[in-house]
Design a protein around this motif. Structure first.
Motif, PDB file in Angstrom:
ATOM      1  N   LEU A 356       0.834  -1.206   0.000  1.00 18.45           N
ATOM      2  CA  LEU A 356       0.000   0.000   0.000  1.00 18.45           C
ATOM      3  C   LEU A 356       0.867   1.254   0.000  1.00 18.45           C
ATOM      4  CD1 LEU A 356      -2.965   0.931   0.016  1.00 18.45           C
ATOM      5  CD2 LEU A 356      -2.776   1.135   2.507  1.00 18.45           C
ATOM      6  N   LYS A 357       1.978   1.218   0.732  1.00 19.74           N
ATOM      7  CA  LYS A 357       2.902   2.354   0.757  1.00 19.74           C
ATOM      8  C   LYS A 357       3.550   2.557  -0.617  1.00 19.74           C
ATOM      9  CE  LYS A 357       2.740   3.617   5.136  1.00 19.74           C
ATOM     10  NZ  LYS A 357       2.292   4.988   5.528  1.00 19.74           N
ATOM     11  N   VAL A 358       3.813   1.449  -1.306  1.00 18.64           N
ATOM     12  CA  VAL A 358       4.388   1.529  -2.650  1.00 18.64           C
ATOM     13  C   VAL A 358       3.398   2.202  -3.599  1.00 18.64           C
ATOM     14  CG1 VAL A 358       5.179   0.174  -4.620  1.00 18.64           C
ATOM     15  CG2 VAL A 358       5.904  -0.457  -2.312  1.00 18.64           C
ATOM     16  N   LEU A 359       2.130   1.833  -3.518  1.00 20.20           N
ATOM     17  CA  LEU A 359       1.111   2.447  -4.367  1.00 20.20           C
ATOM     18  C   LEU A 359       0.966   3.933  -4.061  1.00 20.20           C
ATOM     19  CD1 LEU A 359      -1.653  -0.330  -4.307  1.00 20.20           C
ATOM     20  CD2 LEU A 359       0.018   0.126  -6.110  1.00 20.20           C
ATOM     21  N   GLN A 360       1.044   4.286  -2.786  1.00 16.44           N
ATOM     22  CA  GLN A 360       1.003   5.707  -2.413  1.00 16.44           C
ATOM     23  C   GLN A 360       2.189   6.456  -3.000  1.00 16.44           C
ATOM     24  OE1 GLN A 360       0.933   5.428   1.854  1.00 16.44           O
ATOM     25  NE2 GLN A 360      -1.260   4.986   1.975  1.00 16.44           N
ATOM     26  N   SER A 361       3.368   5.841  -2.929  1.00 16.77           N
ATOM     27  CA  SER A 361       4.578   6.452  -3.480  1.00 16.77           C
ATOM     28  C   SER A 361       4.411   6.766  -4.960  1.00 16.77           C
ATOM     29  CB  SER A 361       5.776   5.518  -3.264  1.00 16.77           C
ATOM     30  OG  SER A 361       6.928   5.999  -3.920  1.00 16.77           O
ATOM     31  N   ALA A 362       3.808   5.848  -5.687  1.00 10.40           N
ATOM     32  CA  ALA A 362       3.671   5.983  -7.144  1.00 10.40           C
ATOM     33  C   ALA A 362       2.530   6.901  -7.561  1.00 10.40           C
ATOM     34  CB  ALA A 362       3.468   4.605  -7.772  1.00 10.40           C
ATOM     35  N   THR A 363       1.772   7.390  -6.599  1.00  8.95           N
ATOM     36  CA  THR A 363       0.622   8.248  -6.928  1.00  8.95           C
ATOM     37  C   THR A 363       0.648   9.537  -6.102  1.00  8.95           C
ATOM     38  OG1 THR A 363      -0.761   6.930  -5.379  1.00  8.95           O
ATOM     39  CG2 THR A 363      -0.826   6.342  -7.722  1.00  8.95           C
ATOM     40  N   SER A 364       0.050   9.521  -4.924  1.00  6.92           N
ATOM     41  CA  SER A 364      -0.123  10.759  -4.153  1.00  6.92           C
ATOM     42  C   SER A 364       1.190  11.322  -3.628  1.00  6.92           C
ATOM     43  CB  SER A 364      -1.099  10.529  -2.993  1.00  6.92           C
ATOM     44  OG  SER A 364      -0.640   9.514  -2.118  1.00  6.92           O
ATOM     45  N   VAL A 365       2.130  10.471  -3.227  1.00  7.83           N
ATOM     46  CA  VAL A 365       3.408  10.973  -2.702  1.00  7.83           C
ATOM     47  C   VAL A 365       4.198  11.667  -3.803  1.00  7.83           C
ATOM     48  CG1 VAL A 365       5.639  10.322  -1.696  1.00  7.83           C
ATOM     49  CG2 VAL A 365       3.529   9.304  -0.812  1.00  7.83           C
ATOM     50  N   ASN A 366       4.323  11.013  -4.959  1.00  5.45           N
ATOM     51  CA  ASN A 366       5.041  11.653  -6.073  1.00  5.45           C
ATOM     52  C   ASN A 366       4.358  12.939  -6.516  1.00  5.45           C
ATOM     53  OD1 ASN A 366       7.065   9.758  -6.093  1.00  5.45           O
ATOM     54  ND2 ASN A 366       6.662   9.008  -8.161  1.00  5.45           N
ATOM     55  N   ALA A 367       3.034  12.940  -6.518  1.00  2.00           N
ATOM     56  CA  ALA A 367       2.310  14.156  -6.915  1.00  2.00           C
ATOM     57  C   ALA A 367       2.648  15.303  -5.967  1.00  2.00           C
ATOM     58  CB  ALA A 367       0.811  13.887  -6.921  1.00  2.00           C
ATOM     59  N   ARG A 368       2.683  15.013  -4.679  1.00  2.00           N
ATOM     60  CA  ARG A 368       3.006  16.059  -3.697  1.00  2.00           C
ATOM     61  C   ARG A 368       4.440  16.567  -3.874  1.00  2.00           C
ATOM     62  NH1 ARG A 368       5.487  15.050   0.990  1.00  2.00           N
ATOM     63  NH2 ARG A 368       4.717  12.910   1.135  1.00  2.00           N
ATOM     64  N   ILE A 369       5.375  15.655  -4.006  1.00  2.00           N
ATOM     65  CA  ILE A 369       6.781  16.039  -4.097  1.00  2.00           C
ATOM     66  C   ILE A 369       7.083  16.768  -5.403  1.00  2.00           C
ATOM     67  CG2 ILE A 369       9.124  15.096  -4.256  1.00  2.00           C
ATOM     68  CD1 ILE A 369       8.265  12.964  -2.244  1.00  2.00           C
ATOM     69  N   PHE A 370       6.385  16.405  -6.479  1.00  2.00           N
ATOM     70  CA  PHE A 370       6.625  17.027  -7.780  1.00  2.00           C
ATOM     71  C   PHE A 370       5.743  18.250  -8.031  1.00  2.00           C
ATOM     72  CE2 PHE A 370       7.659  12.480  -9.502  1.00  2.00           C
ATOM     73  CZ  PHE A 370       8.775  12.435  -8.683  1.00  2.00           C
ATOM     74  N   HIS A 371       4.995  18.692  -7.015  1.00  2.00           N
ATOM     75  CA  HIS A 371       4.141  19.881  -7.107  1.00  2.00           C
ATOM     76  C   HIS A 371       3.018  19.716  -8.134  1.00  2.00           C
ATOM     77  CE1 HIS A 371       7.346  21.823  -4.782  1.00  2.00           C
ATOM     78  NE2 HIS A 371       8.207  21.380  -5.689  1.00  2.00           N
ATOM     79  N   LEU A 372       2.482  18.515  -8.233  1.00  2.00           N
ATOM     80  CA  LEU A 372       1.384  18.227  -9.171  1.00  2.00           C
ATOM     81  C   LEU A 372       0.080  18.228  -8.378  1.00  2.00           C
ATOM     82  CD1 LEU A 372       3.196  15.339 -11.078  1.00  2.00           C
ATOM     83  CD2 LEU A 372       2.981  17.727 -11.808  1.00  2.00           C
ATOM     84  N   ASN A 373      -0.452  19.407  -8.168  1.00  2.00           N
ATOM     85  CA  ASN A 373      -1.542  19.579  -7.203  1.00  2.00           C
ATOM     86  C   ASN A 373      -2.891  19.035  -7.659  1.00  2.00           C
ATOM     87  OD1 ASN A 373       0.256  20.936  -5.467  1.00  2.00           O
ATOM     88  ND2 ASN A 373      -0.116  22.881  -6.516  1.00  2.00           N
ATOM     89  N   GLU A 374      -3.009  18.660  -8.929  1.00  2.00           N
ATOM     90  CA  GLU A 374      -4.281  18.135  -9.438  1.00  2.00           C
ATOM     91  C   GLU A 374      -4.158  16.674  -9.873  1.00  2.00           C
ATOM     92  OE1 GLU A 374      -6.600  21.890 -11.308  1.00  2.00           O
ATOM     93  OE2 GLU A 374      -4.871  21.228 -12.471  1.00  2.00           O
ATOM     94  N   LEU A 375      -3.098  16.025  -9.465  1.00  2.00           N
ATOM     95  CA  LEU A 375      -2.855  14.645  -9.874  1.00  2.00           C
ATOM     96  C   LEU A 375      -2.548  13.773  -8.655  1.00  2.00           C
ATOM     97  CD1 LEU A 375      -0.592  15.317 -12.983  1.00  2.00           C
ATOM     98  CD2 LEU A 375      -2.942  14.455 -13.035  1.00  2.00           C
TER      99      LEU A 375
END
Length: 415
Positions: A356-375
């Motif tokens: 589950l943490k891996v799936l978060q990393s590949a979606t919401s975590v990366n979006a937050r770190i990459f400043h992708l506020n709508e993804l």
């Protein structure tokens, strides 16, 4: 009357996209799994995500049944090279020296489509590796709808310290195309950052350490003042810097300089990872690249003991998990085949991370770190980047090998 006629005539030539109701077995929203949820898409936006009982007029929408599937945000790949292909096909040196930017661009078109079909709807490309600004133009052709592919964030050529990058091994009378742009000193570094941003780079990649000589261990490359200057220059332009770094000192200088992610981090210590956590810097471990390179060298995984490189990688990744630093999903794909991004997901689990943490990393975590506020999330008003996989990847990460449905920005590319 004439005005009404003209309006009706205009509407007959404008495609009106109906709202689409996606009905899977379950939804991973970027954080957690939900049963009996549906997702409503209008144009390129998610307008509802939740229990169908909470959706008014649910029978009035066009439905797409996704039985036996998990719906989730499109994958955000954090470290890729669309202009490279596997090193067991052609060595890195030969790709840089013998394949023209035109050939590499054509390969990049194929790689982009493979990535999208694998469920990668957004991708950071970490350097053109000798192909100049080809990645910038690849991004443009995708944005313009000329070719299919993920939405790209591109680094352009990347920046190295003079003398610290390849290809190498030629006498001093030969001018060799390099895999990145060399700089020396603050003024030179500042100028190159500005040049790359002006030519379309979305962020800046630097090499905080590298091999100065063949078969030598990596050593720090840039002085602290050079890194500080590059980060300050990028930040003042509203951009950011990421750093290739694998030695403790190279990582430390990059951290102190203010980079946003560290790529690789093979030699990271608990002290270094805690520094990263305190400063909100993410680690992109690129496990799959190391695994692939060792196999190219002849390592028979599962039949032979782990190599020194794999042992070191497992140790540093374990320390990173224990430190609580943000883990960025990104496998350095291009070292191995595009479209096989799942290899990094599987190794993250194999090396100790919860699925589950891996799936978060590949979606919401990366979006937050990459400043992708709508993804990165299945949530109302977010962009409709949505994929579906058979079964439950939170229980078996190998389910990510078979992406059966791909929607990017509201457009269905795979069904």
């Amino acid at each position: 009357m004439r005005t009404t006629f003209l309006i009706l005539l205009f509407l007959t030539f404008v495609p009106i996209r109906a709202q689409l109701l996606l009905v899977p077995d379950q939804v991973f929203d970027g954080e957690a799994l939900h049963s009996n949820w549906v997702v409503l898409v209008n144009e390129n936006r998610i307008t509802f995500a939740g229990p169908i009982s909470s959706l008014k007029n649910s029978n009035s929408y066009k439905k797409r049944e996704l039985k036996g599937m998990t719906l989730m945000p499109g994958i955000i790949e954090g470290h890729s090279h669309l202009l490279l292909h596997p090193y067991n096909e052609t060595e890195w040196n030969d790709q840089v020296l013998k394949e023209s930017p035109v050939e590499r661009a054509i390969r990049g078109v194929v790689h982009a489509k493979k990535s999208l079909m694998a469920g990668v709807t957004t991708m950071r490309d970490l350097g053109a590796e000798g192909a100049g600004y080809t990645d910038v133009y690849l991004k443009k052709t995708i944005d313009d709808g000329i070719i299919p592919g993920p939405r790209l964030l591109v680094a352009g050529p990347a920046i190295v310290a003079t003398g610290a990058y390849g290809p190498k091994g030629f006498h001093d009378g030969v001018t060799v195309p390099l895999g990145a742009e060399p700089v020396s000193g603050k003024a030179d570094a500042i100028k190159e950052v500005r040049t790359q941003l002006g030519k379309g780079a979305n962020f800046i990649k630097i090499y905080a350490d590298y091999r100065w000589g063949k078969d030598e261990p990596s050593q720090p490359t840039f002085l602290q003042e050079e890194i500080d200057a590059m980060v300050a220059t990028a930040t003042s332009a509203g951009r950011y810097v990421v750093a290739h770094a694998g030695t403790p000192e190279g990582m430390r200088r990059a951290i102190l300089g203010g980079v946003e992610t560290i790529e690789h981090g093979d030699g990271g210590t608990m002290e270094i990872f805690k520094m990263m956590k305190e400063k909100g810097i993410g680690l992109c471990p690129t496990l799959a690249a190391g695994d692939a390179i060792e196999r190219y060298k002849g390592w028979k995984k599962g039949k032979e003991p782990d190599t020194e490189r794999i042992i070191k990688k497992k140790k540093s990744f374990k320390l990173a998990l224990e430190s609580g630093v943000d883990i960025v999903f990104g496998g350095d794909v291009g070292v191995y085949s595009h479209g096989e991004n799942y290899r990094e997901l599987e190794l993250m689990v194999e090396y100790g991370m919860q699925p589950l943490k891996v799936l978060q990393s590949a979606t919401s975590v990366n979006a937050r770190i990459f400043h992708l506020n709508e993804l990165g999330r299945i949530q109302k008003n977010f962009l409709a980047d949505i994929i579906a996989v058979e079964g439950d990847p939170s229980k078996d990460i190998k389910k990510m090998r078979k992406v059966t449905y791909v929607m990017k920005d509201g457009v269905v590319y795979k069904e």
